[in-house]
Design an enzyme around this catalytic site. Sequence first.
Site, PDB file in Angstrom:
ATOM      1  N   GLY A   1      41.098  39.704  29.287  1.00  0.00           N
ATOM      2  CA  GLY A   1      41.849  40.918  28.985  1.00  0.00           C
ATOM      3  C   GLY A   1      42.041  41.172  27.505  1.00  0.00           C
TER       4      GLY A   1
ATOM      5  N   SER B   1      36.543  39.431  29.840  1.00  0.00           N
ATOM      6  CA  SER B   1      36.057  40.621  29.130  1.00  0.00           C
ATOM      7  C   SER B   1      34.586  40.934  29.404  1.00  0.00           C
ATOM      8  CB  SER B   1      36.314  40.487  27.620  1.00  0.00           C
ATOM      9  OG  SER B   1      37.718  40.400  27.372  1.00  0.00           O
TER      10      SER B   1
ATOM     11  N   HIS C   1      43.657  30.821  39.151  1.00  0.00           N
ATOM     12  CA  HIS C   1      43.450  31.725  38.012  1.00  0.00           C
ATOM     13  C   HIS C   1      44.430  31.352  36.905  1.00  0.00           C
ATOM     14  CE1 HIS C   1      43.217  35.307  35.543  1.00  0.00           C
ATOM     15  NE2 HIS C   1      42.075  35.578  36.153  1.00  0.00           N
TER      16      HIS C   1
ATOM     17  N   ASN D   1      38.146  41.170  40.241  1.00  0.00           N
ATOM     18  CA  ASN D   1      39.525  40.715  40.427  1.00  0.00           C
ATOM     19  C   ASN D   1      40.424  41.861  39.963  1.00  0.00           C
ATOM     20  OD1 ASN D   1      42.028  39.557  40.373  1.00  0.00           O
ATOM     21  ND2 ASN D   1      41.561  38.014  38.821  1.00  0.00           N
TER      22      ASN D   1
ATOM     23  N   LYS E   1      43.533  42.125  40.201  1.00  0.00           N
ATOM     24  CA  LYS E   1      44.850  41.647  39.737  1.00  0.00           C
ATOM     25  C   LYS E   1      45.979  42.496  40.342  1.00  0.00           C
ATOM     26  CE  LYS E   1      42.584  39.667  35.753  1.00  0.00           C
ATOM     27  NZ  LYS E   1      42.657  39.197  34.379  1.00  0.00           N
TER      28      LYS E   1
ATOM     29  N   GLU F   1      36.667  30.771  33.038  1.00  0.00           N
ATOM     30  CA  GLU F   1      37.325  31.894  32.384  1.00  0.00           C
ATOM     31  C   GLU F   1      38.139  31.374  31.195  1.00  0.00           C
ATOM     32  OE1 GLU F   1      37.751  35.397  35.345  1.00  0.00           O
ATOM     33  OE2 GLU F   1      39.559  34.193  35.431  1.00  0.00           O
TER      34      GLU F   1
ATOM     35  N   GLU G   1      46.169  33.055  35.040  1.00  0.00           N
ATOM     36  CA  GLU G   1      47.440  33.798  35.074  1.00  0.00           C
ATOM     37  C   GLU G   1      48.400  33.164  36.076  1.00  0.00           C
ATOM     38  OE1 GLU G   1      45.591  37.617  35.665  1.00  0.00           O
ATOM     39  OE2 GLU G   1      44.845  37.554  33.599  1.00  0.00           O
TER      40      GLU G   1
HETATM   41  P1  13P Z   1      39.079  40.729  32.174  1.00  0.00           P
HETATM   42  O1  13P Z   1      37.673  41.040  32.678  1.00  0.00           O
HETATM   43  O2  13P Z   1      39.993  41.908  32.250  1.00  0.00           O
HETATM   44  O3  13P Z   1      39.041  40.054  30.852  1.00  0.00           O
HETATM   45  O4  13P Z   1      39.696  39.661  33.212  1.00  0.00           O
HETATM   46  C1  13P Z   1      38.967  38.549  33.538  1.00  0.00           C
HETATM   47  C2  13P Z   1      39.636  37.852  34.666  1.00  0.00           C
HETATM   48  O5  13P Z   1      40.704  37.296  34.494  1.00  0.00           O
HETATM   49  C3  13P Z   1      38.974  37.876  35.981  1.00  0.00           C
HETATM   50  O6  13P Z   1      39.585  36.992  36.865  1.00  0.00           O
END
Ligand code: 13P
Length: 258
Positions: free
Chosen positions: A179, A217, A98, A10, A12, A173, A100
């Site tokens: 992150g 992560s 997601h 992803n 982002k 997640e 976010e």
């Molecule tokens: P990270 O791997 O940067 O923690 O992000 C995970 C994520 O949100 C994948 O959709």
Amino acid sequence: MARTPLICGNWKMNLGPHAARDLARAIVHGLPEVPFGVAMAVCPSTPCLQAVLDEIRVFDRLEGGAQDCHAALSGAHTGDTSVEALRELGCAYVIVGHSERRADHAESDATVKAKAATAQAAGLTPIVCVGETLAQREAGEAEAVVAAQVKGSLPDGVAGDGVEGHGVVVAYEPVWAIGTGKVASPADVDAMHRAIRATLAGMMADADKVRLLYGGSVKPENAAELLALDDVDGALVGGASLKADSFLAIAKAAKTTG
Ligand code: 13P
């Protein structure tokens, strides 16, 4: 039940079309090192999809996906993306719900469910994201929160993505692991994935065919122990998917079914 692991990047809101195409090219270059039996996908931001899909189209081992879609097929929805357009571009997947987007755009389970249903009807496989916040985990509510999200966010009559052509992938997640560099412990991931599988079993006959991805992560250093867990069928990778080397290393750590 042998499920083909899926390692999905992803990206982002990172990279422009040129850098995204270059990254896709570097991943494709490294694909021969990844065992057959590991499925791979990348989800660039919408303005990068065309460049990335043009780059990978001939390599069917690497598929493309989007990071969101609208629940309607078309219409007056400025700034949104239709599943029909994504399908025409050649996307196989679309991430929905997601954390976010749930946070930035106040997306509810009902919204996520509507998006997933529209994606599925259009022939895309939705990757439906669920996960608890740190406060919810500390309050001992993690499994209940995630179970409610799974029940509320998956389309009705859903099947695993190995079933009837197009089903669904679920990504667990934990919000506090995204992150942050804080990865959930294998024991916590194992317990949650078993709980999600049990929730799915109450919703459908083919719960054992649904791929459950872990995200938060994931890195080359922790991928093998997470991906070795029985009910972890792949990873949804953020930061570590922005470098071909680390993304490929994670894919190489996946257990294969063959
Ligand atoms: P990270 O791997 O940067 O923690 O992000 C995970 C994520 O949100 C994948 O959709």
